[in-house]
Scaffold this active site. Structure first.
Site, mmCIF file in Angstrom:
data_model
loop_
_atom_site.group_PDB
_atom_site.id
_atom_site.type_symbol
_atom_site.label_atom_id
_atom_site.label_comp_id
_atom_site.label_asym_id
_atom_site.label_seq_id
_atom_site.Cartn_x
_atom_site.Cartn_y
_atom_site.Cartn_z
ATOM 1 N N HIS A 59 0.863 -1.189 0.000
ATOM 2 C CA HIS A 59 0.000 0.000 0.000
ATOM 3 C C HIS A 59 0.893 1.230 0.000
ATOM 4 O O HIS A 59 2.067 1.172 0.352
ATOM 5 C CB HIS A 59 -0.944 0.018 1.208
ATOM 6 C CG HIS A 59 -0.238 0.138 2.531
ATOM 7 N ND1 HIS A 59 0.311 1.318 2.987
ATOM 8 C CD2 HIS A 59 0.017 -0.785 3.493
ATOM 9 C CE1 HIS A 59 0.873 1.135 4.168
ATOM 10 N NE2 HIS A 59 0.718 -0.142 4.497
ATOM 11 N N SER A 107 3.265 -4.678 6.823
ATOM 12 C CA SER A 107 2.738 -4.387 5.487
ATOM 13 C C SER A 107 3.775 -4.759 4.431
ATOM 14 O O SER A 107 4.927 -4.326 4.507
ATOM 15 C CB SER A 107 2.396 -2.903 5.357
ATOM 16 O OG SER A 107 1.339 -2.558 6.214
ATOM 17 N N ASP A 143 -1.459 -18.924 13.072
ATOM 18 C CA ASP A 143 -0.233 -19.464 13.667
ATOM 19 C C ASP A 143 -0.096 -18.982 15.115
ATOM 20 O O ASP A 143 -0.015 -17.773 15.375
ATOM 21 C CB ASP A 143 0.982 -19.025 12.844
ATOM 22 C CG ASP A 143 2.201 -19.889 13.106
ATOM 23 O OD1 ASP A 143 2.650 -19.921 14.269
ATOM 24 O OD2 ASP A 143 2.691 -20.519 12.158
#
Length: 446
Positions: free
Chosen positions: A252, A393, A378
């Site tokens: 992003h 990110s 997890d």
């Protein structure tokens, strides 16, 4: 008379029943038609030379056709589960675009599906942390304020000139503005005379004029704006193209924290980083990876592009330790709900693989960075970070042995879940950056 009356009533009832049955049948067909329009994808992305299976299931007895020489369409009748299912194998012989027509009863058009074939390629999948230092093109206005004069009067020169938060000043007083220092110099040397201003708003260039006033606070000339010309932070490197050495990171864009506007790249540096600690995410408060890239101060590449799909540039020619491994890409059409994994770093520069689950997929919106809803499953990662945290990110998303996307956002009220972007959207940006570099000398460390 009674017998004729009964016959008329029976005929009327039969007619009404027939009309009602016809109406119900027509409604069912109409509903099935509308549902089919929404269920069938509007576009499919394939890897050139690889097979892809699409199953068309509908009570409308749909069939697929194509007259494109690029697209090979094979009906697999032996794999049909019932009379309403028609599975097809699609193969594109090369790169390009084709159309596949879906028709009812073989001749009534229902939907046209665009088929796009992209090259089958391998990239180096990464997942390790990087420092990002970005200097904007021009200076961004983050707030418009007033100037207090010696007599106590308040004036708003920038507001009167039509300037708004989010505007990017690229020229002032006939000079190019590259930094805050450049703008301050022009304003201070104006002696209160109007200054011609060139600025950019939503990618459109405008011109105006603003008159500086001497502030009563420090006797300096001001125009009533707060500005920013740089940004820095930690992110994750998603992939490297081994041929062009162009990378993709974040998934992003980097936006200004105050205005939310995407920062325009003037110059930038990609730096080696380590993770020193983790601020665990909880409901309502996003966590954060605490990284260090200033102590190393090692530049590993430049930044050429900051866009909605991440940060892109080329690695320095003397950087020979990408810590990436070769992996084939997977188009968005191959992504499915179910088990997957991400590569992330939560300590030092050690990249680990963690299990996730893809819960939802939005295959119709390729212009978004929120194509997938993912959930961290997890236990190791949940215990260490609480889920997805800032700094993750760009963490690569893997499924069925392919790179299919990258982590982009976290759900603030549910840090175990977040969004991911399709990898082909990132690769498209990387391809554009690689095109800009063709014919240019290779980058080097600086």
């Amino acid at each position: 008379m009674k017998r004729d009356y009964r016959r008329s009533v029976i005929l009327l009832l039969k007619r009404k029943w027939f009309l009602l049955s016809f109406f119900i049948l027509s409604l069912m067909v109409a509903v099935a038609y509308v549902v089919t329009l929404f269920v069938l994808p509007g576009h499919i992305t394939l890897l050139a030379g690889e097979d892809y299976t699409i199953s068309i299931r509908s009570p409308l007895f749909l069939q697929a056709f194509t007259d494109s020489s690029l697209l090979k369409l094979t009906y697999m009748d032996d794999q049909a589960v019932d009379a309403f299912e028609r599975p097809y194998k699609l193969t594109c012989t090369g790169e390009g675009r084709a159309e596949m027509e879906v028709k009812m009863l073989g001749f009534i058009p229902v939907k046209t599906i665009e088929v796009k074939a992209i090259p089958s390629q391998q990239v180096l999948v990464c997942g390790f942390p990087v420092g990002i230092k970005l200097k904007t093109s021009g200076v961004m206005i983050i707030n418009v304020s007033s100037v207090v004069l010696e007599n106590g009067e308040k004036v708003s020169p920038a507001e009167e000139a039509g300037l708004l938060a989010g505007d990017i000043i690229i020229g002032a007083g006939g000079k190019n503005i590259q930094s805050i220092k450049d703008l301050v110099s022009v304003i201070e040397n104006s002696n209160g005379k109007p200054i011609p201003i060139t600025y950019v708003r939503r990618n459109v260039k405008y011109h105006t004029s603003v008159k500086p006033f001497k502030s009563a606070e420090d006797t300096q000339y001001r125009i009533g704006i707060w500005v920013r010309d740089s940004s820095a932070g930690i992110g994750t490197l998603t992939f490297i193209d081994p041929e062009s050495k162009v990378y993709g990171a974040l998934g992003h864009g980097i936006s200004d924290i105050d205005t939310g506007s995407l920062l325009q790249v003037g110059s930038g540096q990609l730096m080696r980083s380590n993770i020193k600690g983790v601020k665990k995410g909880i409901k309502g408060t996003p966590g954060e990876l605490e990284g260090d890239f200033l102590s190393k101060n090692q530049v590993i590449g430049d930044i050429e592009l900051n866009c909605d799909f991440g940060v892109y540039g080329r690695l320095a020619d003397d950087f020979h330790d990408p810590k990436g491994r070769p992996i084939s890409i997977g188009s968005h059409s191959l992504v499915h709900v179910g088990k997957a994994s991400i590569l992330a770093c939560i300590r030092d520069d050690i990249v680990e693989e963690f299990e996730i689950e893809i819960q939802k997929i939005a295959k119709w919106d390729l212009g978004s960075t929120k194509n997938m809803v993912i959930r961290i499953t997890d236990k190791r990662l949940l215990q260490a970070t609480g889920g997805i945290v800032q700094g993750m990110s760009g963490s690569p998303i893997l499924q069925d042995g392919r790179l299919i996307g990258a982590v982009t956002h976290v759900f603030i009220n549910d840090p175990e879940r977040g969004y991911g972007v399709f990898i082909e959207s990132m690769l498209q940006q990387a391809k554009a950056v690689a095109g800009r570099y063709r014919g240019m000398p290779k980058a080097s460390g600086f």
